[in-house]
Design an enzyme around this catalytic site. Sequence first.
Site, PDB file in Angstrom:
ATOM      1  N   ASP A  89      77.284  77.458  79.780  1.00  0.00           N
ATOM      2  CA  ASP A  89      77.794  76.533  80.678  1.00  0.00           C
ATOM      3  C   ASP A  89      76.713  75.614  81.259  1.00  0.00           C
ATOM      4  O   ASP A  89      75.563  75.804  81.447  1.00  0.00           O
ATOM      5  CB  ASP A  89      78.224  77.230  82.081  1.00  0.00           C
ATOM      6  N   ILE A  90      77.108  74.200  81.124  1.00  0.00           N
ATOM      7  CA  ILE A  90      76.168  73.095  81.453  1.00  0.00           C
ATOM      8  C   ILE A  90      76.028  73.215  82.840  1.00  0.00           C
ATOM      9  O   ILE A  90      76.807  73.063  83.574  1.00  0.00           O
ATOM     10  CB  ILE A  90      76.789  71.891  80.887  1.00  0.00           C
TER      11      ILE A  90
ATOM     12  N   ASN B 132      78.113  64.175  85.792  1.00  0.00           N
ATOM     13  CA  ASN B 132      79.242  63.094  85.454  1.00  0.00           C
ATOM     14  C   ASN B 132      79.517  61.986  86.558  1.00  0.00           C
ATOM     15  O   ASN B 132      79.790  60.975  86.197  1.00  0.00           O
ATOM     16  CB  ASN B 132      80.717  63.813  85.200  1.00  0.00           C
TER      17      ASN B 132
ATOM     18  N   ASP C 186      80.517  63.022  78.274  1.00  0.00           N
ATOM     19  CA  ASP C 186      80.943  63.387  76.924  1.00  0.00           C
ATOM     20  C   ASP C 186      79.639  63.288  75.818  1.00  0.00           C
ATOM     21  O   ASP C 186      79.640  64.042  75.033  1.00  0.00           O
ATOM     22  CB  ASP C 186      81.658  62.208  76.262  1.00  0.00           C
TER      23      ASP C 186
ATOM     24  N   GLU D  81      83.258  72.550  80.627  1.00  0.00           N
ATOM     25  CA  GLU D  81      81.768  72.291  80.046  1.00  0.00           C
ATOM     26  C   GLU D  81      81.108  73.672  79.698  1.00  0.00           C
ATOM     27  O   GLU D  81      80.217  73.904  79.607  1.00  0.00           O
ATOM     28  CB  GLU D  81      80.930  71.843  81.299  1.00  0.00           C
TER      29      GLU D  81
END
Length: 198
Positions: free
Chosen positions: A61-62, A69, A78, A104
């Site tokens: 997971d980011i 974002n 993106d 994500e």
Amino acid sequence: MFTAIVRDVTERKRGEEELRWQATHDPLTGLANRHSVEEFLRLAQINAMEKDEPLSVLLIDIDNFKQFNDDHGHPVGDQVLRLVGNVLQEEVRDVDLAARYGGEELIAVLPGIDLAAGATVAERIRRRIAAARLTRRATGKEIGSITVSIGVAQLQLAESTEAMIERCDRGLYQAKRQGRNRTVTENELEPAPEASVA
């Protein structure tokens, strides 16, 4: 006439291949999609049980992706997803599956890999992503770095793949609670909180 028929058949086959690719891949990252993961996992589980071989999964997971974002805009978000997807794809073997699991979250399915080797792969991925420096394409201005949290689990005897992924998920969220930018294997999981009985 014959040439036109051959061209038509070739174009039709190309179109079918393109549709098949679209049905099984995430358009943003080019990685396999969740549907592909479920099918690959099912076959990998059967194979692991038949051959008595390990099977491990990494759930990635980011970290702080929503904030990233919001701060930099969706095109940069993106770009981050593509970067993480590229690193993941480069760090797994051809026999593994790298996929976008949703939002994500990304996943890697590693047939024939035990928990310790899976943790090694996860750490390579985590370090490469943390070392990358992002620049805004339009201006070339550096906008910082990103990190990921990773949970790692190995299929246990006679369990469902859902149970294995649930342990990955617990590892991932434990990594987030412990400060992010880390890997947590199922062996490091804290005990699940006891449900209170009223």
